[in-house]
Design a protein around this motif. Sequence first.
Motif, PDB file in Angstrom:
ATOM      1  N   SER A 177       0.542   9.835   5.435  1.00 48.38           N
ATOM      2  CA  SER A 177      -0.853   9.389   5.482  1.00 48.38           C
ATOM      3  C   SER A 177      -1.298   9.236   6.929  1.00 48.38           C
ATOM      4  CB  SER A 177      -0.970   8.068   4.734  1.00 48.38           C
ATOM      5  OG  SER A 177      -0.308   7.052   5.454  1.00 48.38           O
ATOM      6  N   HIS A 231       0.817  -1.219   0.000  1.00 46.63           N
ATOM      7  CA  HIS A 231       0.000   0.000   0.000  1.00 46.63           C
ATOM      8  C   HIS A 231       0.856   1.277   0.000  1.00 46.63           C
ATOM      9  CE1 HIS A 231      -3.664   2.260   1.177  1.00 46.63           C
ATOM     10  NE2 HIS A 231      -2.844   2.972   1.915  1.00 46.63           N
ATOM     11  N   ASP A 274      -6.852   6.928   0.050  1.00 48.24           N
ATOM     12  CA  ASP A 274      -6.807   5.515  -0.343  1.00 48.24           C
ATOM     13  C   ASP A 274      -7.702   5.251  -1.550  1.00 48.24           C
ATOM     14  OD1 ASP A 274      -5.020   5.070   1.603  1.00 48.24           O
ATOM     15  OD2 ASP A 274      -6.392   4.046   2.973  1.00 48.24           O
ATOM     16  N   HIS A 329       1.048   4.257  -2.826  1.00 50.88           N
ATOM     17  CA  HIS A 329       0.848   5.700  -2.612  1.00 50.88           C
ATOM     18  C   HIS A 329       1.908   6.493  -3.382  1.00 50.88           C
ATOM     19  CE1 HIS A 329      -2.512   6.542  -0.071  1.00 50.88           C
ATOM     20  NE2 HIS A 329      -2.144   5.738   0.904  1.00 50.88           N
TER      21      HIS A 329
HETATM   22 ZN    ZN Z   1      -3.197   4.964   2.436  1.00 54.34          ZN
END
Ligand code: ZN
Length: 337
Positions: free
Chosen positions: A135, A111, A305, A115
């Motif tokens: 984040s 993840h 997200d 990003h």
């Molecule tokens: Zn995220």
Amino acid sequence: MNVLGIESSCDETAASVVLDGKKVLSNVIFSQMDLHKEFGGVVPELACRKHAEVIIDVIHQALKEAHITLDAIDLIGVTHGPGLVGALMIGLNTAKALAMAKGIPFVVVNHLEAHLYASMMEQDVSFPALGTVISGGHSVLCHILAPGKYRVIGHTVDDAVGEAFDKVASLLDLPYPGGPSIEKYALGADPKAFSLKAGSVKNHPYHFSFSGLKTAVLYTLKGSGANKKSHSLLNQDQKKDLAASFQETALLDIVQKTLQAAKDHNCQDIFLGGGVTHNKRLKALFEEKKEQERLFWPPPGMSLDNAAMIAGLAYQKYLEKGASDAWNLDVCSRLHL
Ligand code: ZN
Ligand code: KG4
């Protein structure tokens, strides 16, 4: 190659179809924000149940908006970490089930890496470069040596920057998620009204620390030694100034450490990713402080997200590996870059 991306690591259930790792055909995000709002943060059990409830509908919607059917999907990309274990499992198992039913490969992605990929997706990228992920769960500075090759040079030693925004918003009685609430509340207020300081870590010039800053906000708001439940000593205007001062201090710390790291590592290009990149004041501060560095921001719809960044990165990973991931591959809640 049509890639279906699936993202369920925290409180967004997302699906997207991306063509050849670059062209976003659909980007559907179901936010669970309203579900978690009353608790002031994400409740893992509720998040998992909601993912399970909506994920198939979200995938259907992504296919529909891309004007495509599942039969035309060539690859499935899915987040396998970091994030909430149960939430990740729902995305991963959905991806495996679809891949098995259709006889197509699936590839898992990190993840955090996704990003960063979001801001590279529409660019011709040259390396080395600097990466900054900011984040709700992470604050990471990395030296990007080549595609997929990262060296982490700084990270938070306590709260992530988005988490600090969320906690300070809660102190100021502003709604979750705190980042957008604080940005809005601070508009027009005086960012120099209160003198605050972000943390620094001895011998680690690129590390972040925001928990002291958060406590300083608490004591300024409610008095020295106060706790979360104590009454506020400030009026509305002073609270707005405090929000603006916190925002300025936290964001300036990110800007200064990022630009210093870029200078020290001879990087001209800086790729930014994560929910906090949504903040307009952050962009203004970077523009104000930078010299020749080039800044790359996530395209619209790809800061918070989303599954477009997952599908895009999965395509690159598949080109490298040339094979599907294993059926017994598990989620990894504490995955690093
Ligand atoms: Zn995220
Ligand atoms: O990347 P993201 O959607 O989820 C994680 O991977 O964590 O980031 C969510 C975080 C939250 O902490 C939220 O408060 C923060 O990003 N955020 C912001 C803004 N919009 C979202 N922080 C500051 N300013 C904003 N405008």
